[in-house]
Scaffold this motif. Structure first.
Motif, PDB file in Angstrom:
ATOM      1  N   THR A 199       0.154   4.467   1.732  1.00 14.65           N
ATOM      2  CA  THR A 199      -0.650   3.688   0.794  1.00 14.65           C
ATOM      3  C   THR A 199      -0.830   4.445  -0.515  1.00 14.65           C
ATOM      4  OG1 THR A 199      -1.819   2.550   2.590  1.00 14.65           O
ATOM      5  CG2 THR A 199      -2.904   2.611   0.441  1.00 14.65           C
ATOM      6  N   ALA A 200      -1.096   5.749  -0.430  1.00 14.35           N
ATOM      7  CA  ALA A 200      -1.243   6.558  -1.645  1.00 14.35           C
ATOM      8  C   ALA A 200       0.052   6.577  -2.448  1.00 14.35           C
ATOM      9  CB  ALA A 200      -1.658   7.979  -1.269  1.00 14.35           C
ATOM     10  N   ALA A 201       1.182   6.685  -1.760  1.00 12.74           N
ATOM     11  CA  ALA A 201       2.476   6.700  -2.447  1.00 12.74           C
ATOM     12  C   ALA A 201       2.736   5.381  -3.162  1.00 12.74           C
ATOM     13  CB  ALA A 201       3.587   6.988  -1.446  1.00 12.74           C
ATOM     14  N   ARG A 202       2.397   4.281  -2.508  1.00  9.59           N
ATOM     15  CA  ARG A 202       2.616   2.969  -3.117  1.00  9.59           C
ATOM     16  C   ARG A 202       1.776   2.806  -4.383  1.00  9.59           C
ATOM     17  NH1 ARG A 202       2.797  -0.697   2.510  1.00  9.59           N
ATOM     18  NH2 ARG A 202       3.870   0.922   3.706  1.00  9.59           N
ATOM     19  N   LYS A 203       0.562   3.304  -4.366  1.00  6.33           N
ATOM     20  CA  LYS A 203      -0.308   3.212  -5.543  1.00  6.33           C
ATOM     21  C   LYS A 203       0.266   4.030  -6.697  1.00  6.33           C
ATOM     22  CE  LYS A 203      -4.615   2.352  -3.000  1.00  6.33           C
ATOM     23  NZ  LYS A 203      -5.943   2.905  -2.605  1.00  6.33           N
ATOM     24  N   VAL A 204       0.732   5.231  -6.404  1.00  4.21           N
ATOM     25  CA  VAL A 204       1.326   6.060  -7.454  1.00  4.21           C
ATOM     26  C   VAL A 204       2.557   5.377  -8.041  1.00  4.21           C
ATOM     27  CG1 VAL A 204       2.473   8.250  -7.942  1.00  4.21           C
ATOM     28  CG2 VAL A 204       0.426   8.215  -6.504  1.00  4.21           C
ATOM     29  N   ALA A 205       3.413   4.859  -7.177  1.00  2.00           N
ATOM     30  CA  ALA A 205       4.631   4.193  -7.652  1.00  2.00           C
ATOM     31  C   ALA A 205       4.292   3.008  -8.547  1.00  2.00           C
ATOM     32  CB  ALA A 205       5.479   3.743  -6.474  1.00  2.00           C
ATOM     33  N   GLY A 206       3.337   2.201  -8.115  1.00  3.64           N
ATOM     34  CA  GLY A 206       2.963   1.039  -8.904  1.00  3.64           C
ATOM     35  C   GLY A 206       2.429   1.403 -10.277  1.00  3.64           C
ATOM     36  N   ARG A 207       1.770   2.551 -10.381  1.00  6.68           N
ATOM     37  CA  ARG A 207       1.150   2.940 -11.650  1.00  6.68           C
ATOM     38  C   ARG A 207       2.087   3.708 -12.575  1.00  6.68           C
ATOM     39  NH1 ARG A 207      -3.899   3.773  -8.313  1.00  6.68           N
ATOM     40  NH2 ARG A 207      -3.235   5.913  -7.916  1.00  6.68           N
ATOM     41  N   GLY A 221       9.398  -4.454   7.248  1.00  7.60           N
ATOM     42  CA  GLY A 221       8.810  -3.197   6.814  1.00  7.60           C
ATOM     43  C   GLY A 221       9.104  -2.902   5.354  1.00  7.60           C
ATOM     44  N   PHE A 222      10.320  -3.232   4.915  1.00  9.49           N
ATOM     45  CA  PHE A 222      10.668  -3.031   3.514  1.00  9.49           C
ATOM     46  C   PHE A 222       9.933  -4.033   2.628  1.00  9.49           C
ATOM     47  CE2 PHE A 222      13.571  -4.035  -0.085  1.00  9.49           C
ATOM     48  CZ  PHE A 222      13.452  -2.822  -0.755  1.00  9.49           C
ATOM     49  N   THR A 223       9.910  -5.286   3.039  1.00  6.55           N
ATOM     50  CA  THR A 223       9.260  -6.328   2.246  1.00  6.55           C
ATOM     51  C   THR A 223       7.788  -6.009   2.014  1.00  6.55           C
ATOM     52  OG1 THR A 223      10.784  -7.993   3.111  1.00  6.55           O
ATOM     53  CG2 THR A 223       8.737  -8.797   2.148  1.00  6.55           C
ATOM     54  N   GLU A 224       7.108  -5.508   3.035  1.00  5.28           N
ATOM     55  CA  GLU A 224       5.692  -5.155   2.893  1.00  5.28           C
ATOM     56  C   GLU A 224       5.489  -4.142   1.773  1.00  5.28           C
ATOM     57  OE1 GLU A 224       2.205  -2.659   5.193  1.00  5.28           O
ATOM     58  OE2 GLU A 224       4.220  -2.766   6.040  1.00  5.28           O
ATOM     59  N   GLN A 225       6.379  -3.134   1.709  1.00  2.00           N
ATOM     60  CA  GLN A 225       6.235  -2.101   0.680  1.00  2.00           C
ATOM     61  C   GLN A 225       6.488  -2.673  -0.709  1.00  2.00           C
ATOM     62  OE1 GLN A 225       7.783   1.952   1.782  1.00  2.00           O
ATOM     63  NE2 GLN A 225       8.712   0.772   3.441  1.00  2.00           N
ATOM     64  N   VAL A 226       7.518  -3.504  -0.833  1.00  2.00           N
ATOM     65  CA  VAL A 226       7.821  -4.116  -2.128  1.00  2.00           C
ATOM     66  C   VAL A 226       6.621  -4.925  -2.625  1.00  2.00           C
ATOM     67  CG1 VAL A 226       9.283  -5.813  -3.311  1.00  2.00           C
ATOM     68  CG2 VAL A 226      10.318  -4.151  -1.743  1.00  2.00           C
ATOM     69  N   GLU A 227       6.049  -5.728  -1.749  1.00  2.00           N
ATOM     70  CA  GLU A 227       4.907  -6.559  -2.139  1.00  2.00           C
ATOM     71  C   GLU A 227       3.720  -5.699  -2.571  1.00  2.00           C
ATOM     72  OE1 GLU A 227       4.344  -8.937   1.330  1.00  2.00           O
ATOM     73  OE2 GLU A 227       5.750 -10.494   0.664  1.00  2.00           O
ATOM     74  N   ASP A 228       3.450  -4.641  -1.820  1.00  2.00           N
ATOM     75  CA  ASP A 228       2.320  -3.773  -2.153  1.00  2.00           C
ATOM     76  C   ASP A 228       2.505  -3.105  -3.514  1.00  2.00           C
ATOM     77  OD1 ASP A 228       1.091  -4.405   0.206  1.00  2.00           O
ATOM     78  OD2 ASP A 228       1.376  -2.446   1.152  1.00  2.00           O
ATOM     79  N   VAL A 229       3.686  -2.533  -3.735  1.00  2.00           N
ATOM     80  CA  VAL A 229       3.931  -1.807  -4.988  1.00  2.00           C
ATOM     81  C   VAL A 229       3.894  -2.764  -6.170  1.00  2.00           C
ATOM     82  CG1 VAL A 229       5.603  -0.428  -6.286  1.00  2.00           C
ATOM     83  CG2 VAL A 229       5.218   0.053  -3.865  1.00  2.00           C
ATOM     84  N   LYS A 327      17.817  -9.603  -1.546  1.00  2.00           N
ATOM     85  CA  LYS A 327      16.971 -10.796  -1.702  1.00  2.00           C
ATOM     86  C   LYS A 327      15.496 -10.449  -1.529  1.00  2.00           C
ATOM     87  CE  LYS A 327      18.629 -14.373   0.646  1.00  2.00           C
ATOM     88  NZ  LYS A 327      19.376 -15.056   1.740  1.00  2.00           N
ATOM     89  N   ARG A 328      15.223  -9.396  -0.786  1.00  2.00           N
ATOM     90  CA  ARG A 328      13.841  -8.978  -0.548  1.00  2.00           C
ATOM     91  C   ARG A 328      13.352  -7.930  -1.562  1.00  2.00           C
ATOM     92  NH1 ARG A 328      11.881  -9.921   4.959  1.00  2.00           N
ATOM     93  NH2 ARG A 328      13.262 -11.443   5.944  1.00  2.00           N
ATOM     94  N   GLY A 329      14.197  -7.598  -2.537  1.00  2.00           N
ATOM     95  CA  GLY A 329      13.741  -6.740  -3.622  1.00  2.00           C
ATOM     96  C   GLY A 329      14.475  -5.440  -3.816  1.00  2.00           C
TER      97      GLY A 329
END
Length: 413
Positions: A199-207, A221-229, A327-329
């Motif tokens: 979760t911390a990594a996804r927040k850093v990536a998004g910012r 599992g991949f789609t979840e990460q793409v959506e979060d970021v 297709k999933r990102g």
């Protein structure tokens, strides 16, 4: 989730085998080598078989089947000098680098290579690499807080003549590095990749990151990460790379047999040692999300969960999965192989053309222009710097002589 860019062709990267032991922790034969001459040969072969990127691994001391390791930034520069078009990503650790020193090194490498250097910022899972060098080992989320400061500081140094940054981990005052890195359309500085799936990594990536690397994952599992970021990025462009280990054979049965042999011959003490060490990663988080948090023994035999992406089977089957991830990102697939020279060339000659044809079919079905690969020419200087002429031809159609022992042949087990 915003729609993926289906016009953009999938990009491909390969793990540079700059550490000994190969890409699987197994006693199965792996026709690969960690030395420079082998890796120089491999890099030239890869850039002429559709690979746009290579990622050098970072390991500072012996661990879990990797007795010898070449340092990632120096090795990356050597590969850049040996190639014409390949972009080389050096994995680096905040905490073992100061952002100013790293920014200076990479700026020079970028100028020398004509704009082909990149970094992958990894927050660290191997505690011994820090503590045995006398450096502090931070709690999981604190490591990612440091990473965010590190990335912000490096970008500031690359883009500002009077760099300023004040954080808890790094402070920079009116600092100027020259030469600055090369600039090209859509590339204001060397690309910044980021590892880590928590979760911390996804927040850093998004910012702050340009690219987010995922360990091997199934579709969901991949789609979840793409959506979060993407939710965190809130409109800022972040691209996505996905790790996968490729076993391409004439039949699915042959490919699955190779996978079974890899796992059956796993170096169990090394894999178990690795499992214990990476408990410092995803399993140490409050929500139990992150790299290796749900990995089983068989997953850890390929130490970035590459089997879970299931790029295993015939060229057609592998292409179908690649397209579904697109297709999933997914913008890039980061690939590992058992027998690098044979497997990389086989991928370029037998798998990649199927993927490109399926991309054309996908684009046609969506009524959008066909994808056009960007791997055919090196980056050009832009802005205040002169444009470099396109001197080289790269990719599967390039004229360089094949360097592998069995050009395009189906790899042996």
């Amino acid at each position: 989730m915003s729609a993926p860019d289906l016009h953009e062709p999938l990009k491909f990267a390969y793990w540079v085998p700059n550490v000994s032991g190969g890409l699987v922790t197994s006693d199965i034969e792996q026709r690969t080598d960690w030395g420079y001459e082998y890796n120089k040969q491999l890099a030239i072969l890869a850039e002429n078989n559709g690979f746009e990127y290579a990622l050098t691994q970072v390991r500072y001391t012996a661990s879990y089947g990797a007795s010898y390791q070449h340092e990632s930034t120096g090795f990356s520069l050597a590969l850049l000098l040996a190639t014409q078009c390949l972009k080389v990503i050096a994995a680096i650790h905040p905490g073992l680098w100061h952002p100013g020193v790293l920014a200076k090194f990479v700026a020079s490498a970028d100028v020398i290579s004509g704009g082909r250097a990149a970094i992958n910022v990894v927050s660290g899972w191997f505690k011994d690499e820090f503590t045995k060098l006398g450096e502090p080992w931070l709690e999981h989320d604190e490591r990612y807080r440091r990473t965010e400061e590190f990335i912000t500081a490096v970008r500031e140094l690359w883009t500002n003549d009077h760099a300023e940054f004040g954080g808890d981990f790094y402070r920079i005052h009116d600092f100027d590095i020259k030469p600055k890195p090369e600039v090209s359309p859509g590339r204001p500085h060397p690309e910044i990749f980021q590892g880590g799936n928590s979760t911390a990594a996804r927040k850093v990536a998004g910012r702050v990151s340009d690219w987010y690397f995922s360990n091997g994952k199934d579709y969901d599992g991949f789609t979840e990460q793409v959506e979060d970021v993407r939710a965190i990025a809130n409109g800022r462009t972040v691209r996505f790379g996905l790790n996968g280990f490729v076993i391409a054979r004439e039949s699915a049965a042959e490919a699955e047999a190779v996978l079974r042999e890899i796992i059956e011959k796993a170096n169990r003490p090394a894999v178990e040692g690795f499992r214990s060490a990476v408990a410092q990663a995803g399993k140490s988080t409050a929500d139990n999300k992150g790299m290796w948090a749900d990995s089983e023994f068989k997953d850890l035999v390929q130490y970035n969960d590459g089997f879970r992406t299931q790029l295993i089977g015939t060229p057609e089957q592998i292409a179908d999965r690649a397209i579904e991830y697109k297709k999933r990102g997914a913008n890039l697939l980061l690939l590992g192989f058992l027998h690098y020279l044979e497997d990389v060339e086989h991928f370029g000659k037998n798998v990649l053309p199927v993927i490109r044809e399926k991309e054309r079919e996908l684009a046609k079905g969506k009524g959008i222009p066909e994808p056009v690969s960007s791997a055919s020419a090196p980056p050009r200087r832009a802005g205040s710097r002169r444009l470099l002429p396109s001197r080289f031809s790269c990719g599967p159609g390039a004229a360089r002589k094949s360097l592998s022992p069995e050009a395009g042949a189906i790899p042996r087990a």
